[in-house]
Design a protein around this motif. Structure first.
Motif, PDB file in Angstrom:
ATOM      1  N   ARG A   1       0.831  -1.205   0.044  1.00 56.32           N
ATOM      2  CA  ARG A   1      -0.008   0.019  -0.229  1.00 56.32           C
ATOM      3  C   ARG A   1       0.733   1.318  -0.135  1.00 56.32           C
ATOM      4  N   TYR A   2       1.945   1.360   0.741  1.00 50.53           N
ATOM      5  CA  TYR A   2       3.033   2.651   0.682  1.00 50.53           C
ATOM      6  C   TYR A   2       3.494   2.570  -0.585  1.00 50.53           C
ATOM      7  N   LEU A   3       3.789   1.502  -1.562  1.00 55.03           N
ATOM      8  CA  LEU A   3       4.228   1.735  -2.773  1.00 55.03           C
ATOM      9  C   LEU A   3       2.959   2.311  -3.709  1.00 55.03           C
ATOM     10  N   ASN A   4       1.847   1.771  -3.431  1.00 52.86           N
ATOM     11  CA  ASN A   4       0.830   2.521  -4.013  1.00 52.86           C
ATOM     12  C   ASN A   4       0.642   4.111  -3.911  1.00 52.86           C
ATOM     13  N   VAL A   5       0.833   4.404  -2.618  1.00 55.40           N
ATOM     14  CA  VAL A   5       0.778   5.880  -2.238  1.00 55.40           C
ATOM     15  C   VAL A   5       1.950   6.623  -2.900  1.00 55.40           C
ATOM     16  N   THR A   6       2.949   6.051  -2.944  1.00 50.80           N
ATOM     17  CA  THR A   6       4.198   6.682  -3.832  1.00 50.80           C
ATOM     18  C   THR A   6       4.085   6.759  -5.054  1.00 50.80           C
ATOM     19  N   ALA A   7       3.245   5.727  -5.951  1.00 47.82           N
ATOM     20  CA  ALA A   7       3.025   5.932  -7.343  1.00 47.82           C
ATOM     21  C   ALA A   7       1.797   7.022  -7.501  1.00 47.82           C
ATOM     22  N   THR A   8       0.687   6.964  -6.688  1.00 46.13           N
ATOM     23  CA  THR A   8      -0.205   8.178  -6.895  1.00 46.13           C
ATOM     24  C   THR A   8       0.423   9.628  -6.649  1.00 46.13           C
ATOM     25  N   LEU A   9       1.201   9.539  -5.753  1.00 46.94           N
ATOM     26  CA  LEU A   9       1.706  10.900  -5.523  1.00 46.94           C
ATOM     27  C   LEU A   9       2.563  11.341  -6.584  1.00 46.94           C
ATOM     28  N   GLY A  10       3.475  10.573  -7.222  1.00 43.83           N
ATOM     29  CA  GLY A  10       4.551  10.939  -8.184  1.00 43.83           C
ATOM     30  C   GLY A  10       3.386  11.259  -9.644  1.00 43.83           C
ATOM     31  N   ARG A  11       2.267  10.520  -9.936  1.00 44.90           N
ATOM     32  CA  ARG A  11       1.819  10.746 -10.988  1.00 44.90           C
ATOM     33  C   ARG A  11       0.829  12.244 -10.766  1.00 44.90           C
ATOM     34  N   LEU A  12       0.407  12.429  -9.608  1.00 42.77           N
ATOM     35  CA  LEU A  12      -0.539  13.560  -9.421  1.00 42.77           C
ATOM     36  C   LEU A  12       0.705  14.829  -9.732  1.00 42.77           C
ATOM     37  N   LEU A  13       1.734  14.699  -9.090  1.00 43.45           N
ATOM     38  CA  LEU A  13       2.750  15.868  -9.103  1.00 43.45           C
ATOM     39  C   LEU A  13       3.198  16.153 -10.750  1.00 43.45           C
TER      40      LEU A  13
ATOM     41  N   GLY B   1       6.440  12.603   3.014  1.00 47.68           N
ATOM     42  CA  GLY B   1       7.503  13.160   2.254  1.00 47.68           C
ATOM     43  C   GLY B   1       8.346  11.845   1.934  1.00 47.68           C
ATOM     44  N   GLN B   2       8.639  11.072   2.762  1.00 46.93           N
ATOM     45  CA  GLN B   2       9.263   9.584   2.636  1.00 46.93           C
ATOM     46  C   GLN B   2       8.858   9.172   1.326  1.00 46.93           C
ATOM     47  N   ALA B   3       7.399   8.878   1.324  1.00 45.60           N
ATOM     48  CA  ALA B   3       6.854   8.167   0.098  1.00 45.60           C
ATOM     49  C   ALA B   3       6.937   8.750  -1.203  1.00 45.60           C
ATOM     50  N   ALA B   4       6.921  10.046  -1.090  1.00 45.38           N
ATOM     51  CA  ALA B   4       7.108  11.141  -2.205  1.00 45.38           C
ATOM     52  C   ALA B   4       8.554  11.418  -2.559  1.00 45.38           C
ATOM     53  N   ALA B   5       9.521  10.816  -1.964  1.00 46.48           N
ATOM     54  CA  ALA B   5      10.996  11.190  -2.149  1.00 46.48           C
ATOM     55  C   ALA B   5      11.156  12.608  -2.279  1.00 46.48           C
ATOM     56  N   ALA B   6      10.584  13.392  -1.174  1.00 52.75           N
ATOM     57  CA  ALA B   6      10.783  14.914  -1.183  1.00 52.75           C
ATOM     58  C   ALA B   6      12.128  15.199  -0.305  1.00 52.75           C
TER      59      ALA B   6
END
Length: 377
Positions: free
Chosen positions: A125-137, A169-174
Motif C-alpha cells: 500500500r505504501y508503494l501505491n501511495v508513492t505511485a499516486t503521489l508521483g503521478r499527481l505531481l 515526504g518519505q513516500a514522495a521522495a521529497a
C-alpha cells in the motif's frame, strides 16, 4: 550542495519537492470557522513556489475542527472517538472544498488523498501511495493529504499530522518537510520559561534534543506537540530529508520565517535505500527482540541478527512482521523484518545456527533478521 539553512527549502534546485504541513489551529479559528484570509495568503505562497519550479504537497489538518462546528459537538469534536470520526466525515468535505477553491484561483488543481496508518505501514500500500503521489505531481496537481479520521481507530492512526507529513515526504521522495506550527521552532526548554533559547539548527535528534520537548499542543485544537514534531524529524532525517519548524501564525508565514531565518531546521543525517527508509520510519512494531552486548556490537558492524545473541522475545509476530531490536541498555538499536514467527524465534533463542535444523526440523534461514531487511537507528 545540500540543504543547510532554512531558506534552502524554498530553492527548487536544492528542494525540488516540498511537503508543507498545516495544523488545525492555524487553519481554523476559535469560532470553528476557516481562517480564509490567512489561508489565501498561504496558497499564494504555494502558487509562487510552483511557478518557481517547486513541486508542493500539502498535509492539512482541520477536518475535525470544521466538522465539529457544523455538528455542534463540544471540545472541538474530540470529546470521544465517535465524535472525532463524525466530525471528520463532515469537515473533510469542507476542508477539501476550501483547498480546491483557493488553489483553483491560481489555476492549480487540488487532489485529495486520505490516509490511515496502515496505508504507509504496509509495504504494498505504501508503494501505491508513492505511485499516486508521483503521478499527481507529474500532472501538475497539488495533493492535499489528511489522515482518514472518519475510519481510523486509536490503534491504527498516526494521531497527529506531523509524523504523517514526514511519512508522506518519505513516500514522495521529497527533499524537505515544512511544519507550520503555533511556535517558531524548538527551544532548549519550555518557551514560556524565562531565558528559553530557540535552537536554529539540529544535527541529529538525540536524547538531549528529546528532553527539550513538551508533549502537548497549546491550542487545544490539534493533536500534536513538540514531541510529535521531533518524531517527525527522526523519520525525515532517516529518509535523507530536511525538516523545519516555523511559526505559521503570521500572514504569508513561509516568506516571513525564511526572510527572518526564524525557525528550527533539522538536517538529514543519511539517506537509506527506499526500503530501509520505509522500514526505519514505521511507527508500529509487532514485537521486540532483545540482544546481548555481543550481538549489539555485531549489528553495529553491519551483521545480520543471529539467534545466538538473542536473550528475550516479546510480542506475537509472524514471519515478515516488523520488530524492534533492543540493546542491553534498553534502547532500540534497529528495526527489521523477522525471518521467523515469535514461537519459532523463542525456540531458537540463544542457540547457534548449527543447532537450528535439529530444533525446528527443517533447514533454517540464514538469520533471525537479515541485514538487508534491517535498519540501524
Amino acid at each position: 550542495m545540500r540543504i543547510a539553512q532554512l531558506s534552502h527549502l524554498a530553492d527548487p534546485a536544492l528542494c525540488p519537492r516540498l511537503v508543507i504541513k498545516v495544523g488545525s489551529a492555524l487553519l481554523v479559528g476559535k469560532d470553528g470557522q476557516p481562517r480564509r484570509a490567512w489561508l489565501t495568503a498561504l496558497v499564494a505562497e504555494i502558487a509562487a513556489a510552483r511557478a518557481a519550479g517547486q513541486q508542493v504537497i500539502v498535509v492539512s489538518s482541520g477536518a475535525i475542527a470544521l466538522g465539529a462546528r457544523k455538528l455542534g459537538l463540544a471540545k472541538g469534536g474530540r470529546g470521544s472517538l465517535a465524535d472525532a470520526q463524525a466530525s471528520a466525515s463532515v469537515g473533510q468535505i469542507a476542508l477539501a472544498g476550501l483547498w480546491a477553491e483557493l488553489l483553483a484561483g491560481h489555476g492549480i488543481t487540488a487532489a485529495q488523498i486520505l490516509l490511515t496508518l496502515e496505508d504507509l505501514e504496509d509495504r504494498r500500500r505504501y508503494l501505491n501511495v508513492t505511485a499516486t503521489l508521483g503521478r499527481l505531481l507529474a500532472a501538475g496537481a497539488v495533493p492535499v493529504i489528511n489522515e482518514n479520521d472518519s475510519v481510523a481507530t486509536q490503534e491504527i492512526r498516526f494521531g497527529d499530522n506531523d509524523r504523517l507529513a514526514a511519512r508522506v515526504g518519505q513516500a514522495a521522495a521529497a527533499q524537505g518537510v515544512l511544519l507550520l506550527s503555533d511556535i517558531d521552532g524548538l527551544y532548549d526548554r519550555d518557551p514560556r520559561q524565562a531565558g528559553a533559547v530557540r535552537i536554529p539548527v539540529v544535527q541529529g535528534v538525540t536524547a538531549e534534543i528529546h528532553a527539550m520537548a513538551t508533549g502537548g499542543s497549546s491550542s487545544g485544537l490539534g493533536s500534536g506537540g513538540m514531541t510529535s514534531k521531533l518524531q517527525a524529524a527522526e523519520i525525515a532525517e532517516m529518509a535523507g530529508m530536511a525538516l523545519a519548524i516555523i511559526d505559521g501564525q503570521p500572514g504569508s508565514p513561509i516568506a516571513t520565517a525564511f526572510n527572518a531565518t526564524r525557525g528550527t531546521l533539522f538536517l538529514p543525517r543519511r539517506r537509506h535505500t527506499a526500503r530501509k527508509a520505509w522500514l526505519g520510519g514505521r511507527l508500529r512494531m509487532r514485537g521486540t527482540v532483545s540482544v546481548d552486548a555481543g550481538a549489539a556490537a555485531a549489528l553495529a558492524r553491519g551483521s545480520s541478527l543471529l539467534a545466538a545473541g538473542v536473550i528475550a522475545i516479546s510480542g506475537d509476530f509472524a514471519r515478515g512482521d516488523a520488530v524492534a531490536v533492543i540493546g542491553p541498555d534498553g534502547q532500540t538499536l534497529a528495526r527489521g523484518l523477522a525471518e521467523y514467527d515469535a514461537a519459532e524465534a523463542a525456540r531458537l533463542l540463544g542457540h547457534p545456527s548449527s543447532a537450528h535444523e535439529a530444533i525446528l526440523g527443517y533447514a533454517p534461514r540464514s538469520a533471525l533478521i537479515h541485514r538487508d531487511q534491517m535498519v540501524l537507528l
